[in-house]
Motif scaffolding. Structure first.
Motif, PDB file in Angstrom:
ATOM      1  N   LEU A   6      -6.001  -9.510   9.995  1.00 45.61           N
ATOM      2  CA  LEU A   6      -5.039  -8.734  10.767  1.00 45.61           C
ATOM      3  C   LEU A   6      -5.170  -7.233  10.533  1.00 45.61           C
ATOM      4  N   ASP A   7      -6.091  -6.799   9.665  1.00 43.23           N
ATOM      5  CA  ASP A   7      -6.404  -5.376   9.496  1.00 43.23           C
ATOM      6  C   ASP A   7      -7.606  -5.046  10.380  1.00 43.23           C
ATOM      7  N   TRP A   8      -7.360  -4.236  11.418  1.00 50.06           N
ATOM      8  CA  TRP A   8      -8.402  -3.951  12.401  1.00 50.06           C
ATOM      9  C   TRP A   8      -8.477  -2.466  12.703  1.00 50.06           C
ATOM     10  N   VAL A   9      -9.661  -2.033  13.116  1.00 49.91           N
ATOM     11  CA  VAL A   9      -9.866  -0.682  13.620  1.00 49.91           C
ATOM     12  C   VAL A   9      -9.567  -0.694  15.121  1.00 49.91           C
ATOM     13  N   CYS A  10      -8.766   0.271  15.560  1.00 47.03           N
ATOM     14  CA  CYS A  10      -8.375   0.357  16.970  1.00 47.03           C
ATOM     15  C   CYS A  10      -8.584   1.778  17.479  1.00 47.03           C
ATOM     16  N   LEU A  11      -8.880   1.895  18.758  1.00 47.71           N
ATOM     17  CA  LEU A  11      -8.770   3.178  19.438  1.00 47.71           C
ATOM     18  C   LEU A  11      -7.324   3.330  19.875  1.00 47.71           C
ATOM     19  N   GLY A  12      -6.743   4.514  19.692  1.00 51.38           N
ATOM     20  CA  GLY A  12      -5.331   4.690  19.998  1.00 51.38           C
ATOM     21  C   GLY A  12      -5.037   5.913  20.819  1.00 51.38           C
ATOM     22  N   GLN A  13      -4.046   5.786  21.694  1.00 52.60           N
ATOM     23  CA  GLN A  13      -3.505   6.906  22.453  1.00 52.60           C
ATOM     24  C   GLN A  13      -1.986   6.800  22.392  1.00 52.60           C
ATOM     25  N   VAL A  31       4.667   0.316  15.460  1.00 52.44           N
ATOM     26  CA  VAL A  31       4.562   0.162  16.913  1.00 52.44           C
ATOM     27  C   VAL A  31       4.972  -1.256  17.272  1.00 52.44           C
ATOM     28  N   ALA A  32       5.745  -1.401  18.327  1.00 53.16           N
ATOM     29  CA  ALA A  32       6.195  -2.717  18.793  1.00 53.16           C
ATOM     30  C   ALA A  32       5.548  -3.036  20.131  1.00 53.16           C
ATOM     31  N   PHE A  33       5.051  -4.277  20.258  1.00 55.01           N
ATOM     32  CA  PHE A  33       4.455  -4.752  21.494  1.00 55.01           C
ATOM     33  C   PHE A  33       5.252  -5.945  22.001  1.00 55.01           C
ATOM     34  N   SER A  34       4.892  -6.443  23.155  1.00 53.43           N
ATOM     35  CA  SER A  34       5.585  -7.604  23.705  1.00 53.43           C
ATOM     36  C   SER A  34       5.284  -8.844  22.876  1.00 53.43           C
ATOM     37  N   GLY A  35       6.125  -9.859  23.014  1.00 55.19           N
ATOM     38  CA  GLY A  35       5.907 -11.118  22.314  1.00 55.19           C
ATOM     39  C   GLY A  35       6.214 -11.063  20.831  1.00 55.19           C
ATOM     40  N   GLY A  36       6.896 -10.011  20.374  1.00 51.81           N
ATOM     41  CA  GLY A  36       7.249  -9.919  18.962  1.00 51.81           C
ATOM     42  C   GLY A  36       6.158  -9.369  18.067  1.00 51.81           C
ATOM     43  N   LEU A  37       5.024  -8.951  18.633  1.00 47.80           N
ATOM     44  CA  LEU A  37       3.930  -8.384  17.845  1.00 47.80           C
ATOM     45  C   LEU A  37       4.276  -6.957  17.430  1.00 47.80           C
ATOM     46  N   THR A  38       4.074  -6.629  16.150  1.00 47.73           N
ATOM     47  CA  THR A  38       4.244  -5.265  15.665  1.00 47.73           C
ATOM     48  C   THR A  38       3.003  -4.843  14.897  1.00 47.73           C
ATOM     49  N   ALA A  39       2.851  -3.542  14.709  1.00 47.11           N
ATOM     50  CA  ALA A  39       1.695  -3.009  13.997  1.00 47.11           C
ATOM     51  C   ALA A  39       2.096  -1.770  13.235  1.00 47.11           C
ATOM     52  N   GLU A  40       1.348  -1.466  12.188  1.00 39.81           N
ATOM     53  CA  GLU A  40       1.554  -0.252  11.406  1.00 39.81           C
ATOM     54  C   GLU A  40       0.259   0.543  11.371  1.00 39.81           C
ATOM     55  N   ILE A  41       0.353   1.831  11.679  1.00 42.91           N
ATOM     56  CA  ILE A  41      -0.806   2.716  11.575  1.00 42.91           C
ATOM     57  C   ILE A  41      -1.040   2.998  10.103  1.00 42.91           C
ATOM     58  N   ARG A  42      -2.185   2.583   9.574  1.00 46.01           N
ATOM     59  CA  ARG A  42      -2.465   2.726   8.147  1.00 46.01           C
ATOM     60  C   ARG A  42      -3.252   3.990   7.811  1.00 46.01           C
ATOM     61  N   GLU A  43      -4.174   4.367   8.718  1.00 43.57           N
ATOM     62  CA  GLU A  43      -5.047   5.508   8.400  1.00 43.57           C
ATOM     63  C   GLU A  43      -5.612   6.073   9.696  1.00 43.57           C
ATOM     64  N   VAL A  44      -5.729   7.394   9.746  1.00 41.33           N
ATOM     65  CA  VAL A  44      -6.386   8.067  10.860  1.00 41.33           C
ATOM     66  C   VAL A  44      -7.861   8.218  10.499  1.00 41.33           C
ATOM     67  N   LEU A  45      -8.737   7.626  11.285  1.00 44.73           N
ATOM     68  CA  LEU A  45     -10.169   7.607  10.966  1.00 44.73           C
ATOM     69  C   LEU A  45     -10.947   8.707  11.676  1.00 44.73           C
ATOM     70  N   GLY A  46     -10.353   9.327  12.681  1.00 45.09           N
ATOM     71  CA  GLY A  46     -11.053  10.352  13.450  1.00 45.09           C
ATOM     72  C   GLY A  46     -11.706   9.764  14.685  1.00 45.09           C
ATOM     73  N   GLY A  47     -12.002  10.632  15.645  1.00 46.16           N
ATOM     74  CA  GLY A  47     -12.640  10.175  16.871  1.00 46.16           C
ATOM     75  C   GLY A  47     -11.763   9.248  17.690  1.00 46.16           C
ATOM     76  N   GLY A  48     -10.451   9.354  17.510  1.00 47.92           N
ATOM     77  CA  GLY A  48      -9.533   8.496  18.250  1.00 47.92           C
ATOM     78  C   GLY A  48      -9.330   7.125  17.637  1.00 47.92           C
ATOM     79  N   GLU A  49      -9.943   6.876  16.464  1.00 48.16           N
ATOM     80  CA  GLU A  49      -9.845   5.573  15.820  1.00 48.16           C
ATOM     81  C   GLU A  49      -8.787   5.579  14.707  1.00 48.16           C
ATOM     82  N   TYR A  50      -8.144   4.427  14.543  1.00 51.36           N
ATOM     83  CA  TYR A  50      -7.122   4.245  13.522  1.00 51.36           C
ATOM     84  C   TYR A  50      -7.322   2.893  12.840  1.00 51.36           C
ATOM     85  N   GLN A  51      -7.007   2.846  11.559  1.00 49.11           N
ATOM     86  CA  GLN A  51      -6.928   1.558  10.882  1.00 49.11           C
ATOM     87  C   GLN A  51      -5.510   1.036  11.053  1.00 49.11           C
TER      88      GLN A  51
END
Length: 361
Positions: free
Chosen positions: A105-112, A123-143
């Motif tokens: 469940l720890d993934w690299v994502c592109l974020g806006q 961050v909250a999404f539909s269906g009860g899914l939530t996420a936490e931004i752990r690290e800013v990786l640069g180039g628009g990527e986040y852990q």
């Protein structure tokens, strides 16, 4: 050999960017271009079995596109957030991690997001899914760490909350038809965020005809990443760096390719992703394809000496893109641009849902 970005530009009318697939997959047009002479001929994709040899080896990418686009809101402010799930954080994990829990469940994502994203942001999404931004990786990527019930896989979460990530040049939201047509008929290995589009033209009936003709088919997996759509920003191509993409070559595929090369039979790559997989999996000492998983950042452009691929089947690509440069490495820059200008004049449809090109000797 050109090392300047502007040397791979061409004029493309916006009207020729395909926004939707044709009624049937193999109804696409197919331009055949000869590497030795530059000669071009116009065909229908359904004629492919007549254009290949009975002993050709066809290599396809069986990657399956996942519903990797997530639309949500910042917890506390309600600001809009869009994440594109790209790859598992642990480098040893493969696309199979989609079905695993909880470490997957720890993934690299592109974020806006409105006003950006910071570590600690929920961050909250539909269906009860939530996420936490752990690290800013640069180039628009986040852990990103996704939160779910124990034992829940990311695949299940994406099925519930995600959307199919159509390419940015398709200016509409995905519909029900895209769930089928933006996948190849042989897509099996979930993990890509973009389709290996050269394979979208094939039907099961066409594969039956190819097999009856004696053309053998084998598979690789390359999880196509968002880097395939990112523009090249440096005029000096030596400065460009490719985003990493994961691949796997089965033993049966490595054996088949090595045997074909030893026997002087042609290896036909269905798409640029297959080219990069086979060339990246080549052993520097033996020149043979190695089986197993790997990761590639290979940037193929004119001057590259191909070791595995004889024939390339590919769609028509973006101007100034690394994909046009890869085609140019096999066909030559001038002949590639001449073929593209011919395709524009002849009304070919471009990009993911567009027509195809077959580059032969």
């Amino acid at each position: 050999m050109s090392s300047r970005l502007s040397d791979y530009d061409f004029e493309l009318p916006e009207a020729q960017i395909a926004q939707a697939p044709l009624a049937t997959r193999d109804a696409s047009r197919l331009m055949v271009v000869r590497r030795s002479t530059g000669e071009r001929a116009h065909h229908q994709f359904a004629e492919l079995p007549d254009l290949l040899r009975p002993d050709d080896l066809l290599v396809v990418n069986n990657a399956r596109v996942i519903p990797a686009r997530l639309l949500g809101q910042k917890v506390g402010t309600g600001g809009r957030v869009e994440l594109l799930v790209v790859r598992p954080s642990a480098p040893t994990l493969t696309s199979a991690a989609l079905g695993e829990a909880p470490e997957a469940l720890d993934w690299v994502c592109l974020g806006q997001a409105s006003k950006g994203l910071k570590p600690g942001q929920s961050v909250a999404f539909s269906g009860g899914l939530t996420a936490e931004i752990r690290e800013v990786l640069g180039g628009g990527e986040y852990q990103v760490r996704f939160h779910a019930a124990p034992g829940t896989s990311l695949a299940a979460l994406l099925d519930a909350a995600g959307r199919l990530p159509l390419p940015p040049y398709i200016t509409r939201e995905p519909d029900a038809a895209d769930a089928e047509r933006y996948q190849t008929v042989y897509a099996r290995a979930s993990g890509a965020v973009a389709a290996p589009t050269a394979g979208l033209h094939f039907t099961e009936a066409l594969f039956t005809t190819l097999a009856a003709r004696g053309v053998r088919r084998v598979e690789v997996t390359l999880d196509v990443g968002p880097g395939t759509f990112l523009p090249v920003r440096d005029e000096a191509l030596d400065l460009h760096r490719m985003h990493p993409e994961r691949f796997t070559v089965p033993q049966a595929t490595a054996d088949a390719v090595n045997e074909a090369r030893a026997q002087g039979r042609r290896v036909v790559a269905v798409g640029t992703t297959v080219v990069r997989t086979l060339e990246s999996a080549t052993d520097a000492q033996t020149g043979q394809v190695r089986a197993g998983p790997g990761e590639t950042t290979m940037f193929i452009r004119p001057g590259y000496a191909f070791r595995q691929v004889d024939v390339l089947l590919t769609n028509f690509h973006l101007p100034r893109s690394t994909l046009v440069m890869l085609v140019s490495a096999l066909l030559g820059r001038e002949r590639t641009l001449e073929a593209y200008r011919d395709a524009v004049r002849s009304g070919y449809r471009f990009f993911s849902y567009g027509d195809a090109m077959l580059v032969m000797e």
